[in-house]
Write a protein that holds these residues in place. Structure first.
Motif: not given
Length: 285
Positions: A125-132
């Protein structure tokens, strides 16, 4: 308000006014005032907000944070100094690795047993999330690491009050990823399975807790509270038993001379060994 290099504050304010938004400086001051009052109600939340603000500042430095920190520190200073005076030399704030899993034979198993599948799903989930969002999440991940490293209360269990905030943000991150997996990648069956397993993990944790089913107040305590409301002034100071669920404190709105012994002990007030042991029992240890 973004201030890097020679970016001018007034230009940012003008842009915000043009879009009908309150200036960032005003919002930061309001947030700082609210944060500064937190130690009066919940010190662990104040610690959590402070740690998160430091990490967010490191990711995106801005002088606007001074508008937040100034009231947050000044308003909280009297309460924090009082707490620090009581806690000095008593070992309340201390390094303690592992939190409630410190004596577990295999610490990763303890984490999985208590945080379950959402802890593992946080990685994709973190890897696929936007940078912000990834940066924002890392600020709360610090709370998780802090909760497993530094204790801020005589009661070890209280560190959960800091870890809860990581858990809330982690749940949003994982839920957002699952929705994206179901809508954009058409993996609805997999998402349903992962969601059910995540819920099942939580149910297992709840099952492991001993939950007592009983009334919070007896008929006699309800009658006593009604008597106090009818026969005393709202500002009356009441001398009552130092109970965690005092009917006077909970049901009448009247201040009491002192709270539960466990509360006083958790704020650093020294008690004889017998009272301290009783306070620990009241806290669940």
């Amino acid at each position: 308000m973004r201030l890097f290099g020679s970016v001018v504050i007034e230009e940012q304010f003008d842009a915000e006014r043009d879009h009908g938004k309150p200036p960032t400086l005003i919002l930061m001051i309001i947030a700082g005032v609210l944060t500064g009052m937190l130690p009066l109600f919940h010190t662990h939340t104040y610690i959590a907000v402070g740690l998160v603000s430091i990490v967010l500042f490191l990711f995106k430095p801005s002088r606007a944070w001074l508008a937040f920190w100034a009231p947050a520190l000044l308003l909280a200073a009297p309460q924090l100094l009082t707490l620090a005076g009581h806690a000095r030399g008593s070992g309340i704030v201390r390094i303690f690795f592992g939190w409630l899993g410190h004596d577990d034979s295999f610490f990763p198993l303890y984490l999985l047993r208590n945080f379950g599948l959402p802890l593992l799903l946080a990685i994709p989930a973190w890897w696929a999330a936007p940078r912000a969002w990834r940066r924002f999440y890392l600020a709360f991940l610090l709370l998780l690491g802090f909760g497993f490293t530094v204790v801020f209360s005589p009661n070890l269990y209280d560190n959960g009050k800091i870890i809860y905030y990581w858990h809330a943000v982690n749940s949003v991150l994982v839920a957002t990823w699952l929705i994206k997996l179901a809508t954009e990648h058409k993996q609805r069956a997999l998402v349903v399975l992962l969601a059910l397993l995540s819920i099942a993990t939580a149910l297992i944790v709840f099952h492991s807790e001993t939950i007592a089913s009983k009334r919070s107040f007896t008929d006699e305590e309800l009658a006593a509270a009604a008597f106090v409301r009818e026969h005393t002034a709202p500002q009356a100071l009441v001398l009552s038993a130092p109970a965690l669920n005092s009917p006077i404190l909970c049901l009448t709105g009247r201040p009491v001379l002192r709270g539960a012994t466990a509360w006083l002990w958790s704020h650093g007030y020294e008690f004889p060994r017998a009272r301290k042991r009783r306070a620990q029992n009241l806290c669940g240890h």
